[in-house]
Enzyme design. Structure first.
Site, PDB file in Angstrom:
ATOM      1  N   PHE A 111     -11.933  23.770  55.417  1.00  0.00           N
ATOM      2  CA  PHE A 111     -11.352  23.118  54.252  1.00  0.00           C
ATOM      3  C   PHE A 111     -12.205  23.431  53.031  1.00  0.00           C
ATOM      4  O   PHE A 111     -13.423  23.223  53.035  1.00  0.00           O
ATOM      5  CB  PHE A 111     -11.250  21.601  54.464  1.00  0.00           C
ATOM      6  CG  PHE A 111     -10.311  20.966  53.486  1.00  0.00           C
ATOM      7  CD1 PHE A 111      -8.947  20.927  53.736  1.00  0.00           C
ATOM      8  CD2 PHE A 111     -10.779  20.452  52.284  1.00  0.00           C
ATOM      9  CE1 PHE A 111      -8.065  20.377  52.812  1.00  0.00           C
ATOM     10  CE2 PHE A 111      -9.914  19.896  51.355  1.00  0.00           C
ATOM     11  CZ  PHE A 111      -8.556  19.860  51.622  1.00  0.00           C
ATOM     12  N   VAL A 112     -11.575  23.953  51.998  1.00  0.00           N
ATOM     13  CA  VAL A 112     -12.322  24.394  50.819  1.00  0.00           C
ATOM     14  C   VAL A 112     -11.883  23.632  49.565  1.00  0.00           C
ATOM     15  O   VAL A 112     -10.739  23.180  49.478  1.00  0.00           O
ATOM     16  CB  VAL A 112     -12.173  25.917  50.585  1.00  0.00           C
ATOM     17  CG1 VAL A 112     -12.849  26.697  51.705  1.00  0.00           C
ATOM     18  CG2 VAL A 112     -10.718  26.329  50.449  1.00  0.00           C
ATOM     19  N   ASP A 159      -1.930  28.075  53.914  1.00  0.00           N
ATOM     20  CA  ASP A 159      -2.518  27.553  55.143  1.00  0.00           C
ATOM     21  C   ASP A 159      -1.550  27.892  56.282  1.00  0.00           C
ATOM     22  O   ASP A 159      -1.591  28.992  56.820  1.00  0.00           O
ATOM     23  CB  ASP A 159      -2.730  26.048  54.933  1.00  0.00           C
ATOM     24  CG  ASP A 159      -3.488  25.370  56.040  1.00  0.00           C
ATOM     25  OD1 ASP A 159      -4.356  26.021  56.635  1.00  0.00           O
ATOM     26  OD2 ASP A 159      -3.230  24.193  56.319  1.00  0.00           O
ATOM     27  N   LYS A 195      -5.499  31.569  54.892  1.00  0.00           N
ATOM     28  CA  LYS A 195      -6.194  31.295  56.165  1.00  0.00           C
ATOM     29  C   LYS A 195      -5.347  31.905  57.276  1.00  0.00           C
ATOM     30  O   LYS A 195      -4.440  31.260  57.796  1.00  0.00           O
ATOM     31  CB  LYS A 195      -6.302  29.786  56.397  1.00  0.00           C
ATOM     32  CG  LYS A 195      -7.196  29.042  55.436  1.00  0.00           C
ATOM     33  CD  LYS A 195      -7.209  27.564  55.815  1.00  0.00           C
ATOM     34  CE  LYS A 195      -7.991  26.751  54.828  1.00  0.00           C
ATOM     35  NZ  LYS A 195      -7.838  25.304  55.069  1.00  0.00           N
ATOM     36  N   ASP A 252      -8.669  20.739  45.577  1.00  0.00           N
ATOM     37  CA  ASP A 252      -9.277  19.402  45.594  1.00  0.00           C
ATOM     38  C   ASP A 252      -9.414  18.851  47.001  1.00  0.00           C
ATOM     39  O   ASP A 252      -8.785  19.338  47.952  1.00  0.00           O
ATOM     40  CB  ASP A 252      -8.400  18.426  44.799  1.00  0.00           C
ATOM     41  CG  ASP A 252      -7.117  18.076  45.548  1.00  0.00           C
ATOM     42  OD1 ASP A 252      -6.441  19.006  46.020  1.00  0.00           O
ATOM     43  OD2 ASP A 252      -6.818  16.874  45.680  1.00  0.00           O
ATOM     44  N   ARG A 274     -11.816  19.793  41.755  1.00  0.00           N
ATOM     45  CA  ARG A 274     -11.009  20.901  41.227  1.00  0.00           C
ATOM     46  C   ARG A 274     -11.769  21.693  40.162  1.00  0.00           C
ATOM     47  O   ARG A 274     -11.504  22.862  39.923  1.00  0.00           O
ATOM     48  CB  ARG A 274      -9.729  20.364  40.565  1.00  0.00           C
ATOM     49  CG  ARG A 274      -8.715  19.773  41.510  1.00  0.00           C
ATOM     50  CD  ARG A 274      -7.414  19.525  40.762  1.00  0.00           C
ATOM     51  NE  ARG A 274      -6.528  18.613  41.445  1.00  0.00           N
ATOM     52  CZ  ARG A 274      -5.694  18.939  42.428  1.00  0.00           C
ATOM     53  NH1 ARG A 274      -5.647  20.176  42.870  1.00  0.00           N
ATOM     54  NH2 ARG A 274      -4.916  18.033  42.980  1.00  0.00           N
ATOM     55  N   LYS A 327      -1.096  21.050  41.597  1.00  0.00           N
ATOM     56  CA  LYS A 327      -2.040  21.272  40.522  1.00  0.00           C
ATOM     57  C   LYS A 327      -3.025  22.370  40.896  1.00  0.00           C
ATOM     58  O   LYS A 327      -3.758  22.874  40.058  1.00  0.00           O
ATOM     59  CB  LYS A 327      -2.842  19.981  40.261  1.00  0.00           C
ATOM     60  CG  LYS A 327      -1.982  18.800  39.863  1.00  0.00           C
ATOM     61  CD  LYS A 327      -2.835  17.517  39.798  1.00  0.00           C
ATOM     62  CE  LYS A 327      -1.944  16.319  39.527  1.00  0.00           C
ATOM     63  NZ  LYS A 327      -2.658  15.071  39.798  1.00  0.00           N
ATOM     64  N   GLY A 328      -3.064  22.726  42.178  1.00  0.00           N
ATOM     65  CA  GLY A 328      -4.127  23.582  42.684  1.00  0.00           C
ATOM     66  C   GLY A 328      -4.206  24.961  42.057  1.00  0.00           C
ATOM     67  O   GLY A 328      -5.280  25.549  41.976  1.00  0.00           O
ATOM     68  N   GLU A 377       0.115  30.559  43.878  1.00  0.00           N
ATOM     69  CA  GLU A 377      -0.345  29.432  44.692  1.00  0.00           C
ATOM     70  C   GLU A 377      -1.850  29.528  44.884  1.00  0.00           C
ATOM     71  O   GLU A 377      -2.413  30.628  44.869  1.00  0.00           O
ATOM     72  CB  GLU A 377       0.327  29.492  46.079  1.00  0.00           C
ATOM     73  CG  GLU A 377       1.385  28.435  46.328  1.00  0.00           C
ATOM     74  CD  GLU A 377       0.810  27.042  46.613  1.00  0.00           C
ATOM     75  OE1 GLU A 377      -0.125  26.597  45.924  1.00  0.00           O
ATOM     76  OE2 GLU A 377       1.340  26.393  47.524  1.00  0.00           O
ATOM     77  N   ASP A 378      -2.482  28.384  45.117  1.00  0.00           N
ATOM     78  CA  ASP A 378      -3.918  28.387  45.362  1.00  0.00           C
ATOM     79  C   ASP A 378      -4.261  28.900  46.757  1.00  0.00           C
ATOM     80  O   ASP A 378      -5.121  29.742  46.935  1.00  0.00           O
ATOM     81  CB  ASP A 378      -4.514  26.983  45.136  1.00  0.00           C
ATOM     82  CG  ASP A 378      -3.778  25.879  45.897  1.00  0.00           C
ATOM     83  OD1 ASP A 378      -2.765  26.164  46.575  1.00  0.00           O
ATOM     84  OD2 ASP A 378      -4.211  24.722  45.804  1.00  0.00           O
TER      85      ASP A 378
HETATM   86  P1  5GP Z   1       0.788  25.140  53.898  1.00  0.00           P
HETATM   87  O1  5GP Z   1       2.182  24.693  53.609  1.00  0.00           O
HETATM   88  O2  5GP Z   1       0.556  26.611  53.718  1.00  0.00           O
HETATM   89  O3  5GP Z   1       0.335  24.672  55.268  1.00  0.00           O
HETATM   90  O4  5GP Z   1      -0.132  24.310  52.940  1.00  0.00           O
HETATM   91  C1  5GP Z   1      -0.468  24.697  51.689  1.00  0.00           C
HETATM   92  C2  5GP Z   1      -1.126  23.550  50.953  1.00  0.00           C
HETATM   93  O5  5GP Z   1      -2.070  22.832  51.775  1.00  0.00           O
HETATM   94  C3  5GP Z   1      -1.923  24.078  49.788  1.00  0.00           C
HETATM   95  O6  5GP Z   1      -1.136  24.262  48.646  1.00  0.00           O
HETATM   96  C4  5GP Z   1      -2.984  23.004  49.632  1.00  0.00           C
HETATM   97  O7  5GP Z   1      -2.468  21.956  48.845  1.00  0.00           O
HETATM   98  C5  5GP Z   1      -3.205  22.473  51.033  1.00  0.00           C
HETATM   99  N1  5GP Z   1      -4.404  23.076  51.662  1.00  0.00           N
HETATM  100  C6  5GP Z   1      -4.424  23.821  52.775  1.00  0.00           C
HETATM  101  N2  5GP Z   1      -5.687  24.204  53.083  1.00  0.00           N
HETATM  102  C7  5GP Z   1      -6.485  23.678  52.133  1.00  0.00           C
HETATM  103  C8  5GP Z   1      -7.900  23.730  51.883  1.00  0.00           C
HETATM  104  O8  5GP Z   1      -8.712  24.343  52.599  1.00  0.00           O
HETATM  105  N3  5GP Z   1      -8.337  23.072  50.769  1.00  0.00           N
HETATM  106  C9  5GP Z   1      -7.506  22.392  49.943  1.00  0.00           C
HETATM  107  N4  5GP Z   1      -8.071  21.781  48.893  1.00  0.00           N
HETATM  108  N5  5GP Z   1      -6.174  22.328  50.137  1.00  0.00           N
HETATM  109  C10 5GP Z   1      -5.661  22.965  51.222  1.00  0.00           C
END
Ligand code: 5GP
Length: 182
Positions: free
Chosen positions: A158-159, A109, A137, A165, A171, A47-48, A105-106
């Site tokens: 963490f944001v 990470d 990040k 969310d 959100r 949903k992000g 994508e939001d």
């Molecule tokens: P990745 O697979 O790149 O490690 O993770 C991506 C997902 O982790 C994002 O779509 C999100 O859901 C979650 N995520 C990673 N960092 C953050 C953050 O700082 N805040 C939030 N709300 N979600 C995060």
């Protein structure tokens, strides 16, 4: 009043709504220049990415035949032993073959989610495939995954807000905030 988790609270604003709005406009301008006259499917990851995508698509000019589609995913297993495989909860409604696709994508990470989705969608023979990610990040990255349209690089914090969310909350905030313990 019950309902708010006591372990985390909003810290400070990392990115104001004005900065976000300006950057989204710049990303939309790049997309407008590169897809003018084309048909384009913008695929948001629920949903992000919803708020970011809603702002972005409204800045895309009418010469581009924009279609909106969505995917929903969840990670397999726990976060400390992530295999990088993601479970598809909802797939695109429209076929990707022969289409220009931008995946929205939001946040990136580790990059595992995005690289998994990228491999999966690229295998469907789209005409082109690009990614548009609001936040990255860089310090957390474990897999290489190119982002063609990137909003901001942020520190390893963490944001929440602007679609992002914590346990389903925050959100709706217009700015992007850091969380802090307390
Ligand atoms: P990745 O697979 O790149 O490690 O993770 C991506 C997902 O982790 C994002 O779509 C999100 O859901 C979650 N995520 C990673 N960092 C953050 C953050 O700082 N805040 C939030 N709300 N979600 C995060």
């Amino acid at each position: 009043m019950a309902g708010i988790d006591a372990s985390f609270k909003l810290g400070g604003i990392l990115l104001s709504k004005e900065r976000i709005n300006q950057r989204v406009a710049e990303l939309a301008a790049d997309i407008n220049n590169e897809y003018r006259g084309e048909r384009l499917i913008i695929v948001g990851v629920l949903k992000g990415a919803v708020i970011f995508m809603a702002d972005l698509v409204r800045m895309i000019e009418s010469s581009i035949d924009v279609r909106m589609d969505f995917m929903a995913v969840s990670s397999y297993g726990n976060s400390s032993s992530s295999s990088g495989a993601v479970k598809i909860i909802k797939d695109m409604d429209t076929p990707a073959e022969g289409e220009h696709i931008i995946l929205v994508e939001d946040i990136m990470d580790t990059g595992l989610t995005l690289s998994y989705l990228k491999d999966m969608l690229a295998a469907r023979n789209p005409r082109s495939f690009r990614t548009c990610v609001l936040l990255e990040k860089p310090d957390r990255k474990t897999v290489e995954c190119t982002i063609e349209y990137k909003g901001f690089e942020i520190p390893d914090k963490f944001v929440v807000g602007y679609g992002l969310d914590y346990a389903g909350k925050w959100r709706n905030l217009g700015d992007i905030w850091c969380l802090e313990e307390g």
